[in-house]
Design a protein around this motif. Sequence first.
Motif, PDB file in Angstrom:
ATOM      1  N   TRP A 172      36.058   3.317 -53.962  1.00  0.00           N
ATOM      2  CA  TRP A 172      36.540   2.009 -54.381  1.00  0.00           C
ATOM      3  C   TRP A 172      36.006   0.945 -53.424  1.00  0.00           C
ATOM      4  O   TRP A 172      35.446   1.277 -52.366  1.00  0.00           O
ATOM      5  CB  TRP A 172      38.068   1.983 -54.392  1.00  0.00           C
ATOM      6  CG  TRP A 172      38.723   3.149 -55.078  1.00  0.00           C
ATOM      7  CD1 TRP A 172      39.472   4.124 -54.497  1.00  0.00           C
ATOM      8  CD2 TRP A 172      38.705   3.460 -56.483  1.00  0.00           C
ATOM      9  NE1 TRP A 172      39.932   5.020 -55.430  1.00  0.00           N
ATOM     10  CE2 TRP A 172      39.472   4.638 -56.656  1.00  0.00           C
ATOM     11  CE3 TRP A 172      38.127   2.863 -57.595  1.00  0.00           C
ATOM     12  CZ2 TRP A 172      39.670   5.231 -57.910  1.00  0.00           C
ATOM     13  CZ3 TRP A 172      38.319   3.440 -58.842  1.00  0.00           C
ATOM     14  CH2 TRP A 172      39.078   4.601 -58.996  1.00  0.00           C
TER      15      TRP A 172
ATOM     16  N   ALA B 154      38.479   1.312 -50.357  1.00  0.00           N
ATOM     17  CA  ALA B 154      38.977   2.611 -49.923  1.00  0.00           C
ATOM     18  C   ALA B 154      38.148   3.736 -50.536  1.00  0.00           C
ATOM     19  O   ALA B 154      37.315   3.517 -51.431  1.00  0.00           O
ATOM     20  CB  ALA B 154      40.444   2.781 -50.318  1.00  0.00           C
TER      21      ALA B 154
ATOM     22  N   ASP C 187      38.975   7.715 -52.076  1.00  0.00           N
ATOM     23  CA  ASP C 187      39.993   8.707 -52.439  1.00  0.00           C
ATOM     24  C   ASP C 187      39.380  10.098 -52.525  1.00  0.00           C
ATOM     25  O   ASP C 187      38.282  10.269 -53.077  1.00  0.00           O
ATOM     26  CB  ASP C 187      40.620   8.389 -53.798  1.00  0.00           C
ATOM     27  CG  ASP C 187      41.667   7.294 -53.735  1.00  0.00           C
ATOM     28  OD1 ASP C 187      41.996   6.851 -52.620  1.00  0.00           O
ATOM     29  OD2 ASP C 187      42.161   6.886 -54.804  1.00  0.00           O
TER      30      ASP C 187
ATOM     31  N   ARG D 145      43.877   8.863 -49.438  1.00  0.00           N
ATOM     32  CA  ARG D 145      43.206   7.566 -49.546  1.00  0.00           C
ATOM     33  C   ARG D 145      42.915   7.016 -48.155  1.00  0.00           C
ATOM     34  O   ARG D 145      43.843   6.752 -47.377  1.00  0.00           O
ATOM     35  CB  ARG D 145      44.059   6.583 -50.335  1.00  0.00           C
ATOM     36  CG  ARG D 145      43.520   5.150 -50.383  1.00  0.00           C
ATOM     37  CD  ARG D 145      44.227   4.320 -51.432  1.00  0.00           C
ATOM     38  NE  ARG D 145      43.919   4.837 -52.767  1.00  0.00           N
ATOM     39  CZ  ARG D 145      44.574   4.475 -53.872  1.00  0.00           C
ATOM     40  NH1 ARG D 145      45.577   3.616 -53.799  1.00  0.00           N
ATOM     41  NH2 ARG D 145      44.218   4.989 -55.044  1.00  0.00           N
TER      42      ARG D 145
ATOM     43  N   ASN E 175      45.449  -1.418 -49.972  1.00  0.00           N
ATOM     44  CA  ASN E 175      45.900  -0.437 -50.951  1.00  0.00           C
ATOM     45  C   ASN E 175      46.163  -1.092 -52.303  1.00  0.00           C
ATOM     46  O   ASN E 175      45.860  -0.504 -53.351  1.00  0.00           O
ATOM     47  CB  ASN E 175      47.165   0.269 -50.458  1.00  0.00           C
ATOM     48  CG  ASN E 175      47.650   1.308 -51.438  1.00  0.00           C
ATOM     49  OD1 ASN E 175      46.984   2.320 -51.684  1.00  0.00           O
ATOM     50  ND2 ASN E 175      48.806   1.061 -52.036  1.00  0.00           N
TER      51      ASN E 175
ATOM     52  N   THR F  49      43.048  -1.489 -54.113  1.00  0.00           N
ATOM     53  CA  THR F  49      42.564  -0.193 -54.593  1.00  0.00           C
ATOM     54  C   THR F  49      43.341   0.285 -55.810  1.00  0.00           C
ATOM     55  O   THR F  49      42.758   0.816 -56.765  1.00  0.00           O
ATOM     56  CB  THR F  49      42.643   0.846 -53.462  1.00  0.00           C
ATOM     57  OG1 THR F  49      41.944   0.355 -52.313  1.00  0.00           O
ATOM     58  CG2 THR F  49      42.018   2.160 -53.900  1.00  0.00           C
TER      59      THR F  49
ATOM     60  N   GLU G 256      42.106  -1.474 -58.878  1.00  0.00           N
ATOM     61  CA  GLU G 256      40.840  -0.921 -59.355  1.00  0.00           C
ATOM     62  C   GLU G 256      41.060   0.451 -60.002  1.00  0.00           C
ATOM     63  O   GLU G 256      40.471   0.766 -61.039  1.00  0.00           O
ATOM     64  CB  GLU G 256      39.869  -0.808 -58.182  1.00  0.00           C
ATOM     65  CG  GLU G 256      38.462  -0.471 -58.594  1.00  0.00           C
ATOM     66  CD  GLU G 256      37.492  -0.451 -57.423  1.00  0.00           C
ATOM     67  OE1 GLU G 256      36.288  -0.228 -57.670  1.00  0.00           O
ATOM     68  OE2 GLU G 256      37.926  -0.650 -56.266  1.00  0.00           O
TER      69      GLU G 256
END
Length: 528
Positions: A62, A65, A67, A89, A301, A304, A307
């Motif tokens: 992302w 971030a 994952d 994450r 976060n 993220t 998204e």
Amino acid sequence: MKRWRILAGLITLAAVAGLWVIFSPEPVDGMKEVTVGEEETIAHIFGDGLQFMEQDTEKHEWVAARDVVYSYEVYAGNEHIGEVSITDRTLRNGDELHFSSFENKGDDTHTVTIEYPLSGEMELTSFDDIGSAIEHKHDSTVGVDPTTIPVGYGTLADGSSVWLGQRYTSTVLTKTYESGKTSVVRELDEETNPYEVEDERLRQTLEASGDQLAESWLMRSGDPLFSSIEKATAWAEDMAVDYRWAKKWLTPAGVYQKVPWSIEPGTKMGYGRVIGTLPHQDALSRYEATGERFFESISLNAVTTIEAYRAEKETELWKTEYTSTWVKKAYGIHAPYTDTRHNEKLALFLMNAADGLGIESLQSESVKYADYLVAQADDGNTISFGDDAFLVGDYDGPGKEEVPHASLNHALGESDYLLKAYERTGDEKYLNLAYSIRQAIEMIGTEWIREEGEHEDDVWYQVNEDHTFEGNDYQLLTLVDLYKNQKAWAETEYGVSDVYNTLIESKSSYLERTGLDVEKAVNERISP
């Protein structure tokens, strides 16, 4: 004869044994404990009498971030009873969030234990007393929201820290329409503290009965998330006071919050991922004001999850995943549908996050909603008040039978956002659409103002396609929107609106009669 009977009995036993071997389930080649992690151990997963079989590991990059999703099938004996997963994450500042879930598809209650290693003994500041001190009152729209605040804040001698969320156990409810589209809500069964601290281990339990989903989350950093325990506690206190909108039930692709009773599928304990509250503007503003690491991480976060939600839905815009029976009854629209005000809030957050978090790529993401509004105008989902004077319908989605109403606060929010999109991009189509919305509001003029009854001098909430008015307006939201619009228009070639000034004066007069200090209330709601 006796010898033959014995021999026949042995043959029968052998035959039964053979059939048992043929038709009995294959033993599960699983593990009683699994270690989660690639380069270093994130956690250990185990459960009494349970076995785990590793599935494919998914990875997602992302803008803010990365994952890594570790998934395992869960077996009780030879019976497949569900799945457990941990989403690791890693934010761009190095902090991590771990989202855990256990979906029980069996008949019996089972408990999965996740054990996170710590770098030393952890001192936990519990928020139990803070969360229980606030009375959760009945709300006419959503009923009582029993969810509280996170469990607490843990600190370690090496300077690392952990923020612990609660465990949320729920049942997933769905309704499928003739269009093939589905409405999804969560029915909350329980919120509880899932943690125990033992030596240098943090133990989290996910307990779920048949067809239940148990979830929890935590944030950890190699540094203090807060510069002092007092500041962490102060944030917990603010969350407890604002429990209706505080973001506490976090998942990898969104935060769940109490939604109105007027939903499909129907339940009085319904929770959903509300598009307008996927952002976390409060955290971003606090990060910009204080520099506290927690607020930076929770903002990253939020970017993220926004998204990830859209990626999950495979859509260009952010669509509401549960049906409002109010919208459906009026216009036939059901999930997944677009709510203009919610998308406006989300898009503005992305604009602010691009600046506050230094993520330039969010600028282009933040104008996707502006392009959608332009497309809505081109497609005719509008209420016309003359040449180039129209309002965009508040909603759009499958099942639509007519143009939805346009509420004054939605229209003002759209035009304010469009002016910001124009300021950032220089694209004239955004300015032109904002001015068309303004012209429609001005064409309606003083008809927005209510003339009699207890709401005299207040403004109507909405105008319908046939140009009739209805609905009680919000107390402050629309007034704040009028002030913001005036300030934004003053920076353009068109200048301020006389009609807007008239609406401000009338709405303020109405609120002053109720005893409200209007100037103070508005100033508190308008960001500097």
